[in-house]
Design an enzyme around this catalytic site. Structure first.
Site, PDB file in Angstrom:
ATOM      1  N   LYS A   1       0.842  -1.205   0.000  1.00 18.44           N
ATOM      2  CA  LYS A   1       0.000   0.000   0.000  1.00 18.44           C
ATOM      3  C   LYS A   1       0.879   1.258   0.000  1.00 18.44           C
ATOM      4  CE  LYS A   1      -0.322  -0.204   5.052  1.00 18.44           C
ATOM      5  NZ  LYS A   1      -1.178  -0.633   6.198  1.00 18.44           N
TER       6      LYS A   1
ATOM      7  N   TYR B   1      15.284  30.269   7.231  1.00 21.20           N
ATOM      8  CA  TYR B   1      14.146  31.008   7.799  1.00 21.20           C
ATOM      9  C   TYR B   1      14.210  31.069   9.319  1.00 21.20           C
ATOM     10  CZ  TYR B   1      11.889  30.566   3.214  1.00 21.20           C
ATOM     11  OH  TYR B   1      11.587  30.633   1.884  1.00 21.20           O
TER      12      TYR B   1
HETATM   13  C1  LIG Z   1      -0.459  -1.640   6.923  1.00 23.58           C
HETATM   14  C2  LIG Z   1      -1.034  -2.932   7.365  1.00 23.58           C
HETATM   15  C3  LIG Z   1      -0.207  -4.049   7.561  1.00 23.58           C
HETATM   16  C4  LIG Z   1       1.305  -3.992   7.490  1.00 23.58           C
HETATM   17  O1  LIG Z   1       1.801  -3.447   8.695  1.00 23.58           O
HETATM   18  P1  LIG Z   1       3.389  -3.358   8.967  1.00 23.58           P
HETATM   19  O2  LIG Z   1       3.472  -2.909  10.376  1.00 23.58           O
HETATM   20  O3  LIG Z   1       3.931  -2.357   8.004  1.00 23.58           O
HETATM   21  O4  LIG Z   1       3.945  -4.705   8.754  1.00 23.58           O
HETATM   22  C5  LIG Z   1      -0.819  -5.269   7.813  1.00 23.58           C
HETATM   23  N1  LIG Z   1      -2.160  -5.353   7.918  1.00 23.58           N
HETATM   24  C6  LIG Z   1      -2.975  -4.291   7.802  1.00 23.58           C
HETATM   25  C7  LIG Z   1      -4.434  -4.471   7.943  1.00 23.58           C
HETATM   26  C8  LIG Z   1      -2.445  -3.034   7.528  1.00 23.58           C
HETATM   27  O5  LIG Z   1      -3.251  -1.973   7.421  1.00 23.58           O
END
Ligand SMILES: *Cc1c(COP(=O)(O)O)cnc(C)c1O
Length: 368
Positions: A36, A261
């Site tokens: 994702k 800045y």
């Molecule tokens: C993002 C996510 C993961 C992966 O989590 P990590 O801590 O990056 O391994 C797994 N399951 C769900 C439902 C998620 O939203």
């Protein structure tokens, strides 16, 4: 090195290697790698192909569009997407063979109504066992499972998996969620729902709660070499992203010179300032002003003054830093780079946020 003045070098071989390591740790029949958010900033397709190369057999996304993008790229592995809204086009995901994570009766009904008779939609039931976020609350499990049973009988859905997500609050809290999950699975069985794949653990759970591994783990961060637990730090995960900017300007300035800045940094002596074309528009945290580490020529420095939108400055003293050299913000500590975790600590956040927020303006250069 490249034609750009800033870049994120992505190493797919590191992702493949990490997935192999994760498979040895998890010991589960299935391994889902989460790609994702543009593959945690690394590029979704690059990450997906590298994960499959390393032995993953499932991919996971949040949004449906992220899953569809992988299909459009020609990736045929099972893909689970678990986050969608009332406006999302479920039919397209269904036609592309995307598995859907279902978190409510309303979502179930939408999926069942959309699926053609005798071509059931592939779903995974998402239970809220304590995270208090997405998923069906235990108080609704009976009504939910009853509706799933009906849809299953009508051949509108095929329940491939059942899953939950841990809060990571403590080992005890995660174990408690595990017990709640097991009771949810047992309850589903009473309704004639026997999913093939039970999945609970993400990166941290896979490392620290092996009892929760079940049939599949869903790993994101660790696959990219973001070592989120002590065990991973010892397991030899390799960071797959190195973010660097070219030194595009150096200049000698006198003592007492305000930099950037608000003049939050002032030179203490005659010194050299190096200008790096990376800023908060590129995802470099402004909270890392006067704190984030920068390595140039193998030497470690710290950002001097504010990180601005497109640029940051580094006081390099009398070090022989010259225009055209590359400044590494985060990469592989084994190669002398600062880590994404160092940047997280310097800016009061977590390494997840450091890698995923990397801006679109930073070209991802895939290393062979
Ligand atoms: C993002 C996510 C993961 C992966 O989590 P990590 O801590 O990056 O391994 C797994 N399951 C769900 C439902 C998620 O939203």
């Amino acid at each position: 090195m490249s034609q750009h003045m800033r870049e994120a070098r992505i190493r797919p071989a590191a992702i493949s290697h990490n997935v192999e390591v994760l498979k040895a740790i998890a010991q589960t029949p299935h391994m889902l790698i989460v790609v994702k958010a543009n593959g945690y900033g690394h590029g979704a397709e690059t990450a997906a192909r590298a994960a499959l190369e390393g032995g993953a057999d499932w991919l996971g996304t949040a949004d449906l569009d992220e899953a569809l993008e992988l299909r459009a790229a020609g990736i045929t592995s099972p893909i689970l997407a678990w986050l969608f809204g009332p406006q999302d086009d479920l039919a397209e995901a269904y036609e592309q063979g995307i598995d859907l994570g279902v978190s409510s009766r309303a979502q179930l009904e939408r999926v069942a109504a959309m699926a053609a008779k005798n071509a059931p939609a592939r779903i995974h039931l998402k239970l809220d066992t304590g995270l208090g976020r997405n998923g069906v609350d235990p108080s609704d499990w009976d009504a939910f499972f009853s509706a799933v049973q009906q849809a299953q009988k009508a051949s509108r859905v095929q329940v491939i998996g059942i899953f939950t997500h841990l809060s990571g609050t403590s080992l005890e809290a995660d174990a408690e969620q595990g017990r709640e999950f097991d009771s949810g699975v047992a309850r589903a069985h009473e309704y004639g729902i026997v999913p093939e794949i039970r999945h609970v653990a993400s990166s941290i759970g896979t490392s620290d709660s092996p009892a929760l591994a079940h049939d599949m783990v869903r790993v994101g961060a660790a696959a990219y070499g973001v070592p989120v637990t002590a065990r991973y730090r010892e397991a030899g995960l390799v960071p797959a992203m190195r973010v660097s900017g070219q030194v595009i300007l150096t200049k000698r300035v006198t003592a007492g010179r305000g930099v950037g800045y608000g003049h939050t940094y002032r030179t203490e002596r005659d010194t050299t300032l190096a200008l790096i074309p990376l800023g908060y528009a590129d995802g470099i945290p402004r909270h890392g002003s006067s704190a984030g580490p920068v390595a140039i020529n193998g030497e470690k420095f710290v950002v001097s003054g504010r990180v601005s939108m497109d640029q940051l400055s580094v006081d390099v003293g009398d070090s022989p830093v010259t225009e055209g050299q590359w400044a590494v913000l985060w990469g592989d500590p084994a190669e002398g780079d600062p880590s994404a975790n160092d940047w997280a600590e310097a800016s009061g956040t977590i390494a997840y946020e450091i890698v995923t927020r990397l801006g679109a303006r930073v070209p991802r250069v895939v290393a062979p």
